[in-house]
Write a protein that holds these residues in place. Sequence first.
Motif, PDB file in Angstrom:
ATOM      1  N   PRO A  96       0.827  -1.201   0.000  1.00 21.38           N
ATOM      2  CA  PRO A  96       0.000   0.000   0.000  1.00 21.38           C
ATOM      3  C   PRO A  96       0.870   1.265   0.000  1.00 21.38           C
ATOM      4  O   PRO A  96       1.852   1.349   0.736  1.00 21.38           O
ATOM      5  CB  PRO A  96      -0.792  -0.125   1.306  1.00 21.38           C
ATOM      6  CG  PRO A  96      -0.911  -1.602   1.507  1.00 21.38           C
ATOM      7  CD  PRO A  96       0.394  -2.175   1.019  1.00 21.38           C
ATOM      8  N   GLY A  97       0.509   2.211  -0.851  1.00 23.48           N
ATOM      9  CA  GLY A  97       1.258   3.475  -0.945  1.00 23.48           C
ATOM     10  C   GLY A  97       2.332   3.457  -2.023  1.00 23.48           C
ATOM     11  O   GLY A  97       2.776   4.515  -2.462  1.00 23.48           O
ATOM     12  N   ARG A  99       4.072   3.361  -5.609  1.00 22.22           N
ATOM     13  CA  ARG A  99       3.619   3.941  -6.872  1.00 22.22           C
ATOM     14  C   ARG A  99       4.743   3.855  -7.887  1.00 22.22           C
ATOM     15  O   ARG A  99       5.902   3.592  -7.524  1.00 22.22           O
ATOM     16  CB  ARG A  99       3.246   5.412  -6.662  1.00 22.22           C
ATOM     17  CG  ARG A  99       4.427   6.266  -6.218  1.00 22.22           C
ATOM     18  CD  ARG A  99       3.982   7.641  -5.787  1.00 22.22           C
ATOM     19  NE  ARG A  99       3.552   8.449  -6.910  1.00 22.22           N
ATOM     20  CZ  ARG A  99       4.344   9.233  -7.633  1.00 22.22           C
ATOM     21  NH1 ARG A  99       5.624   9.334  -7.332  1.00 22.22           N
ATOM     22  NH2 ARG A  99       3.870   9.935  -8.628  1.00 22.22           N
ATOM     23  N   ALA A 124      -5.001  -1.913  -8.993  1.00 23.34           N
ATOM     24  CA  ALA A 124      -4.236  -0.669  -9.099  1.00 23.34           C
ATOM     25  C   ALA A 124      -4.866   0.189 -10.177  1.00 23.34           C
ATOM     26  O   ALA A 124      -5.593  -0.304 -11.040  1.00 23.34           O
ATOM     27  CB  ALA A 124      -2.782  -0.962  -9.461  1.00 23.34           C
ATOM     28  N   THR A 125      -4.580   1.490 -10.113  1.00 20.13           N
ATOM     29  CA  THR A 125      -4.985   2.394 -11.193  1.00 20.13           C
ATOM     30  C   THR A 125      -3.770   2.662 -12.064  1.00 20.13           C
ATOM     31  O   THR A 125      -2.776   3.238 -11.610  1.00 20.13           O
ATOM     32  CB  THR A 125      -5.533   3.716 -10.631  1.00 20.13           C
ATOM     33  OG1 THR A 125      -6.637   3.418  -9.779  1.00 20.13           O
ATOM     34  CG2 THR A 125      -6.000   4.625 -11.759  1.00 20.13           C
ATOM     35  N   LEU A 164      -0.822   2.848  -4.439  1.00 16.93           N
ATOM     36  CA  LEU A 164      -1.725   1.719  -4.237  1.00 16.93           C
ATOM     37  C   LEU A 164      -2.554   1.907  -2.975  1.00 16.93           C
ATOM     38  O   LEU A 164      -1.998   2.157  -1.898  1.00 16.93           O
ATOM     39  CB  LEU A 164      -0.879   0.443  -4.118  1.00 16.93           C
ATOM     40  CG  LEU A 164      -1.599  -0.851  -4.415  1.00 16.93           C
ATOM     41  CD1 LEU A 164      -1.932  -0.949  -5.899  1.00 16.93           C
ATOM     42  CD2 LEU A 164      -0.757  -2.042  -3.986  1.00 16.93           C
ATOM     43  N   ALA A 165      -3.888   1.789  -3.137  1.00 18.07           N
ATOM     44  CA  ALA A 165      -4.789   1.836  -1.973  1.00 18.07           C
ATOM     45  C   ALA A 165      -4.769   0.470  -1.297  1.00 18.07           C
ATOM     46  O   ALA A 165      -4.527  -0.552  -1.940  1.00 18.07           O
ATOM     47  CB  ALA A 165      -6.196   2.181  -2.433  1.00 18.07           C
ATOM     48  N   ASP A 166      -5.027   0.470   0.009  1.00 18.49           N
ATOM     49  CA  ASP A 166      -5.000  -0.788   0.751  1.00 18.49           C
ATOM     50  C   ASP A 166      -6.392  -1.407   0.784  1.00 18.49           C
ATOM     51  O   ASP A 166      -7.207  -1.082   1.640  1.00 18.49           O
ATOM     52  CB  ASP A 166      -4.469  -0.550   2.170  1.00 18.49           C
ATOM     53  CG  ASP A 166      -4.162  -1.864   2.871  1.00 18.49           C
ATOM     54  OD1 ASP A 166      -4.288  -2.932   2.236  1.00 18.49           O
ATOM     55  OD2 ASP A 166      -3.786  -1.831   4.057  1.00 18.49           O
ATOM     56  N   ALA A 167      -6.642  -2.271  -0.169  1.00 23.14           N
ATOM     57  CA  ALA A 167      -7.908  -3.022  -0.225  1.00 23.14           C
ATOM     58  C   ALA A 167      -7.518  -4.477  -0.400  1.00 23.14           C
ATOM     59  O   ALA A 167      -7.402  -4.966  -1.525  1.00 23.14           O
ATOM     60  CB  ALA A 167      -8.760  -2.533  -1.384  1.00 23.14           C
ATOM     61  N   SER A 174      -2.419  -7.629   1.278  1.00 27.06           N
ATOM     62  CA  SER A 174      -2.160  -6.222   0.950  1.00 27.06           C
ATOM     63  C   SER A 174      -0.950  -6.081   0.025  1.00 27.06           C
ATOM     64  O   SER A 174       0.020  -5.382   0.348  1.00 27.06           O
ATOM     65  CB  SER A 174      -1.944  -5.413   2.226  1.00 27.06           C
ATOM     66  OG  SER A 174      -3.161  -5.279   2.914  1.00 27.06           O
TER      67      SER A 174
END
Length: 185
Positions: A96-97, A99, A124-125, A164-167, A174
């Motif tokens: 997470p986080g 990039r 991810a986007t 990256l968001a933590d989902a 994660s």
Amino acid sequence: MAGALLTELAAVEAAAPLRNMVTPGGFTMSVALTNCGALGWTSDRRGYRYTGIDPLTGQAWPPMPQALARLAREAAQAAGFDGFAPDACLVNHYLPGARLSLHQDKDERSYDFPIVSVSLGMSATFLFGGLARAGRPLRVPLHHGDVVAWGGVDRLRYHGVLPLADAPHPVLGSRRINLTFRRAG
Ligand code: MD6
Ligand code: FE
């Protein structure tokens, strides 16, 4: 399918551990990397390049598992790129986080071959931009199991990954893993 890939990857990462490389500008990458195949992508203060030897272990990069090479060849074929024989597979691990800032893939000897990218774990986007850095890139969600092949006139498009968001993903937790297959040499 993903299960078999993850087993192969565990062996690759045991032989060539994940590491956070330093960019030529002196920043430590938030994405942890390793490679398999005859050539592996590395970065340090001297620049970006492909090497046959892992600078961390002093050994050749672990061989590319046949199942991975085959997946890349078939995905390229399905996208209209015949005869893709990758010699490099870059393994990117995101927590997470993590990039990846906008970049072009320009360290390969020829741009005549496509790149095939496989996403596993957390979504991810992906930022898909133009041939210049300026402009607002398209935002494309990439999920577990997605395979993207691009080449030809699009081969040098700028691209990146948003933080990256933590989902957490049901299998990988994660983490996001991205594999990119290239003909580098
Ligand atoms: C990633 N991918 O998806 C990073 N580069 O984590 C890349 O940088 C990339 O997916 C070239 C072609 C396809 C890619
Ligand atoms: Fe890239």
